[in-house]
Structures are given as C-alpha cells and as structure tokens.
Scaffold this active site. Sequence first.
Site, PDB file in Angstrom:
ATOM      1  N   CYS A  92      15.124  54.610  66.254  1.00 50.24           N
ATOM      2  CA  CYS A  92      15.109  56.061  66.312  1.00 50.24           C
ATOM      3  C   CYS A  92      14.575  56.509  67.667  1.00 50.24           C
ATOM      4  CB  CYS A  92      14.229  56.627  65.203  1.00 50.24           C
ATOM      5  SG  CYS A  92      14.668  56.031  63.555  1.00 50.24           S
ATOM      6  N   ARG A 104      19.924  56.511  70.673  1.00 47.12           N
ATOM      7  CA  ARG A 104      19.034  55.671  69.873  1.00 47.12           C
ATOM      8  C   ARG A 104      19.178  55.913  68.371  1.00 47.12           C
ATOM      9  NH1 ARG A 104      15.015  53.192  72.739  1.00 47.12           N
ATOM     10  NH2 ARG A 104      13.877  52.878  70.806  1.00 47.12           N
ATOM     11  N   TRP A 159      17.881  56.979  63.111  1.00 48.73           N
ATOM     12  CA  TRP A 159      18.819  55.928  62.702  1.00 48.73           C
ATOM     13  C   TRP A 159      18.251  55.374  61.405  1.00 48.73           C
ATOM     14  CZ3 TRP A 159      19.090  50.678  61.687  1.00 48.73           C
ATOM     15  CH2 TRP A 159      20.367  50.101  61.737  1.00 48.73           C
ATOM     16  N   ASN A 201       9.417  55.692  64.478  1.00 50.44           N
ATOM     17  CA  ASN A 201      10.436  54.678  64.722  1.00 50.44           C
ATOM     18  C   ASN A 201       9.869  53.355  64.253  1.00 50.44           C
ATOM     19  OD1 ASN A 201      12.508  53.071  65.656  1.00 50.44           O
ATOM     20  ND2 ASN A 201      11.875  53.153  67.805  1.00 50.44           N
ATOM     21  N   GLY A 202      10.619  52.635  63.404  1.00 49.58           N
ATOM     22  CA  GLY A 202      10.136  51.347  62.916  1.00 49.58           C
ATOM     23  C   GLY A 202      10.258  51.251  61.409  1.00 49.58           C
ATOM     24  N   GLU A 231      32.251  38.572  74.260  1.00 47.20           N
ATOM     25  CA  GLU A 231      31.837  39.915  74.651  1.00 47.20           C
ATOM     26  C   GLU A 231      33.004  40.899  74.567  1.00 47.20           C
ATOM     27  OE1 GLU A 231      29.451  43.112  76.012  1.00 47.20           O
ATOM     28  OE2 GLU A 231      29.104  41.257  74.892  1.00 47.20           O
ATOM     29  N   LYS A 278      32.853  44.266  72.203  1.00 47.18           N
ATOM     30  CA  LYS A 278      33.087  45.627  72.686  1.00 47.18           C
ATOM     31  C   LYS A 278      34.111  46.344  71.804  1.00 47.18           C
ATOM     32  CE  LYS A 278      30.096  46.102  75.378  1.00 47.18           C
ATOM     33  NZ  LYS A 278      29.449  45.234  74.510  1.00 47.18           N
ATOM     34  N   GLU A 308      32.548  47.186  68.365  1.00 43.72           N
ATOM     35  CA  GLU A 308      31.469  48.173  68.427  1.00 43.72           C
ATOM     36  C   GLU A 308      31.987  49.605  68.442  1.00 43.72           C
ATOM     37  OE1 GLU A 308      27.636  46.557  70.816  1.00 43.72           O
ATOM     38  OE2 GLU A 308      29.472  46.656  71.980  1.00 43.72           O
ATOM     39  N   HIS A 326      41.945  25.173  64.507  1.00 41.90           N
ATOM     40  CA  HIS A 326      41.085  24.631  63.454  1.00 41.90           C
ATOM     41  C   HIS A 326      40.757  25.694  62.406  1.00 41.90           C
ATOM     42  CE1 HIS A 326      40.371  20.694  65.319  1.00 41.90           C
ATOM     43  NE2 HIS A 326      40.433  21.357  66.464  1.00 41.90           N
ATOM     44  N   LYS A 360      21.148  51.954  70.431  1.00 43.67           N
ATOM     45  CA  LYS A 360      21.093  51.262  71.717  1.00 43.67           C
ATOM     46  C   LYS A 360      20.130  50.086  71.703  1.00 43.67           C
ATOM     47  CE  LYS A 360      21.924  50.638  76.070  1.00 43.67           C
ATOM     48  NZ  LYS A 360      23.226  50.060  76.458  1.00 43.67           N
TER      49      LYS A 360
END
Length: 601
Positions: free
Chosen positions: A2, A27, A73, A99-100, A476, A480, A483, A499, A596
């Site tokens: 957050c 955030r 969040w 936050n937490g 990566e 992307k 996300e 495989h 983030k």
Amino acid sequence: MCGIIGYIGERDAAEVLVDGLKRLEYRGYDSVGIVTEEGRLFIKKGAGKINDLKEKLGLTNLPGRRGIGHTRWATHGIPNDINAHPHTDCTGKIAIVHNGIIENYIELREKLEGSGHEFKSDTDTEVIAHLIEEELKSSKLFEDALRRALLQLKGSFALGIIYTDDKGHLYFVRNESPLVLGIGNGEMFAASDIPAFLPYTNKVVFLDDGEYAVVGKDSFYVKDLKTGNIKDKKIHEINWTLEMAEKQGYAHFMLKEIHEQAKAVKDAIYGNLETIDKVAEEIANYEKVFVVAMGTSYHAGIGAKYFLQRLANKVVLVEEASEFRYEFEDIVDGNSLVIAITQSGETADTLAAIKLAKRKGAKVLSVVNVVGSMATRLSDLVIYTYAGPEIGVAATKTYVTQLTVLAMLAIALAKRLGTVDGKYIKLLEGQLQDLPKYVEAVLGYENKIKALAEELVNKRDFFYIGRGVSVATALEGALKLKEISYIHAEGLSAGELKHGPLALVEEGVPVVAIAPTGKTFDKMVSNIQEVNARKGLVISLGDNEELEKVSQVFLKMPRIDELLSPVVYIVPLQLLAYHLAVLRGNDPDKPRNLAKSVTVE
C-alpha cells in the site's frame, strides 16, 4: 504494497495528501482515503481509484494543516468503502493508515472486543487504532501508549498515525515495510516512497525496522520502538527530479520508462566505472555464489548466472528469495557470496534472504536502484543501477540496468581472475559502451511492433523460448505480457519445448524465439522448425537473416555478443506487451492484483 503519505506544515493538507497519493497509486489502487485535523478528524475514503474518487468524495475539500493518506492494495478484507483506510478507534480521535500485515490481529481483536471495543471493518489495521485507545486508558502520554500498543504487534507494518489531542505532531512507524521522511522548510512529509513528496523536498531520512518518528512542522525525532531511545539519523539528498517522476507527454509511465532505457543504461555504466572494480576485488575469491531475487529481478539474476559462469568461471545458484530463506539456511556460510537484486531495496522476501545471509556470516552484495533503501543499509557492498524513479508497476528500465551492471561485474571479475582471453574482454567492453546505441536502435521498431500487436491482440496463449542467457529474456518477455495484457504466456528453455509444452502448440499459437548468434544458434533453428511443424506462429528476434526463412515474423536485431544481448533483446518484448495491453483496454501502469514493491511476504 500500500501507499502511505503524511503532511504537517502550513499548506492545505488535503491538497498535499491527494497529490502525494496520485504519485503512490502504483503501490495500490483498490481504495483511497485521507484524514485531516482541524479541531476534530475529517475523513474521506472509498473503494476505487484516486481520479474517480477525488471529485466524488471531495477529497481536497477537507480542512486542516496536517493529515495522513493511503492508497490500498488489499490483503485483509475485500476492497470496499468500509475496509478503505484510514481506520479509527471508538472515540474517533485516533486514525491509522497501514502498509503490511498484522499476523496476530485475530487474537488482538478478540481481546479488544472482549473489552468492549466495536469494530467496523474486516481489516487487520483497525486493531491498531483500538489497541492504542486501550493503552491510553492507563497512560497520560500518547507516545507511551503508542509504544506499548505497537510492541504487542506481530508482523510487518509501516504506519501513519494522527491523534486529535496532539495537534503539533504526526507519528510514523516502520517494521519490515518501507517508510521515509521528507524534510522541508517549515513543513514535514512522510511516505512509502520518495516520489510522493518530491515536488516539495529532496531531503529524506530513511526509517529502519523497529523505529518510529515523531514529526512536527519544524522538527522531528526518531526513536527505537523497544527502548524509546532517540536515534541519530542521517539526512540524505536524493538526486531525482520532479521531471524524472512525471510522464512528460507519454500516455503511460511504462512507455516513458521503456523509452528512457538507452539513457538509463548509459547512466548505469558511467555511474559504476569505479565501483565495479572495487566490488570485483572484494568478491573475486568467493567460490560459493548465490543470487537471490524475486520477479523481474530474479530474471536479471538468471542473466547474472550466465555472465558469471561464462566469464568468471563461477558456479552460481540462482534462487527465488522467498525459497532461499527456508531451503538454504544450512548451506550458506562465511564462505558464501550472496548477490541480492532488488529494484526498490525494500522487497520483503529479498530483505529476509539478506538478513539470513548476514546471520550466517556470508558476504552480501546488493544490486539496488533506490539510494538509502533497507537493502543498502543491510548489505556489505552495494552497486546502484542509477535508473532513476520507476513508476510503472511492470519493471523495464530497472531490469536493463540490473543486467548492465551485472555484466560489468562479470567482465571485471574475468579481467581480475584471468579466466577469459583478453581480446574477448576488449570486445565485450567495447560492446558494453555501445549498449545505449543498440537500445536506442531497437526502440525505433515501435511502429512495427505496434502493428504486430494489432494482429496478435486476440491470441490467448504465447510461448517465449531461448537458450543459454536468452532464457532470461524468454522468462522476462513472458512475464511482461502476463503482467499487463493478462494473456497467458510461458517462458522456457527452447530445449524443454519438446518435453511437454509442445503439446500446447497448435496452428496460430505465437512462439517468440530469442535467437542471437551464438553457440546454440543452430539448436534454436531446430526448435523453431519443431514449432513450424505444428503450424505455430513463429516471431523471431535475432541478428542472423537465416531466421527470416523459418519465421513468420522476423525482427532484425543489432549484431551483439549473445552474453550482452538480453539488455537489447528485451526492449521489443516490452513494447509488444505494452501495446497489447493498451489495445486490450488495460492500464499498463496499474495491472490488476499487482503492486510495484512487494513489501509483505
């Protein structure tokens, strides 16, 4: 995850808080709320995004010269108006933003309810306000009640606290969740991240775990939470500018930051010319090397493994930080080098891995973007990436700068250890200096990539394949896409294709092949042919025009040694993900369910 903002001074607090929350929305953006004080507490909050709620709730209309704000969040309790922060106690005199995660909140809530406290939300946060209220019953000083309450909490928390009857102060607390003070002239700020108050000051004080700050408009002091003793804290000056944290005409921060990558790589190189050699000297003799990171930084760690193996003959184990702390506590020791990679320097799992490594006596080197962050304060050695502020949730320029400095480190180690032919080292050093030019060149492909995205927008599945160091690019690139476009994507070693994953390749399924010239190029061509045999849609990136013969789409990349190719080859894949996201109606700066900096485990 957050965002917290606090202000005390002579400005209208609500204006400052809302402005800061806009800069922190990366955030968390499930809900928003602020509280100010003028004789009593004034609170506005609700589920939704800041721009939608600013006018609807009249967020900037609250009176007062001090206050705290929050963008959420969700962890405990669904995103709704009631669960939005701030939360208050029964008296309405104490308000909290958090936050937490409070791990023992159920136990505390049951105890407080037994004492007559009434709860309004489903959050763990509300417990804190009631706990302080309870402690005030036996204390005349708010600060004493605050300390006693906080010492009962288990978990991670960054807190902003306002109390009606203490009109000259705000309180801020850090325990395993980031919080930084902004030192102004006749005004003070606090936030989860520096950009929140960057328009007002670049002077900052970083709180460490187990510390709290008492902040007035003209002064502050920081104390140890357990002892109450005052701590001596250094004021840092941050060289980020407000312009660096703005969109500058781009539609989204992510696109701006993709286009900043040539400059970012250049800054990473020239900012570390002296540092890299000093770090290489200190770590040259370690044979036991662990790389720990999460997400995009983990993919940079995979790149680092190949750099260090091929150039410095090091055996390197790359592990997700969340696993490292539980699975490697009996392996890491005083003979170990632990390289921690973290953009923010505040990623909870990576910090936990660093702390484990330190307890075991290992040497810790951190690769970090944010100066003064917790990782930098815990580590023995630090390499900064100098990428500047990155607002977009999906990392771009911080990734290429991580790869750049890690490649520089591997080259420096190879020179010191004599593990690679000198001519090859000179070739790599020359190409390293040219990396900004190569990145700029592939940014010029954007129109072609946007047109490709228009053709692919309705595809449901993508595969990204590579070999050797290009596995990092495959992983990566797939991340992307997942996300921000919400399209299923899988990144893997091309050798793994047959495989199992090849069973999912059918007519029209896009397979992105990352194939720079190198020792496995011929094998990559064979893997591409396997896709063609199943009528998959091959999109290849490489410098060898032989690829054009076996691909439906071919992006001609600059000729560069395959070890350095990840810095350049990821750029078209970032652009592809961005344009697919926009075409699908998504906001690439605010992907659903993500934030983030992951500051909770």
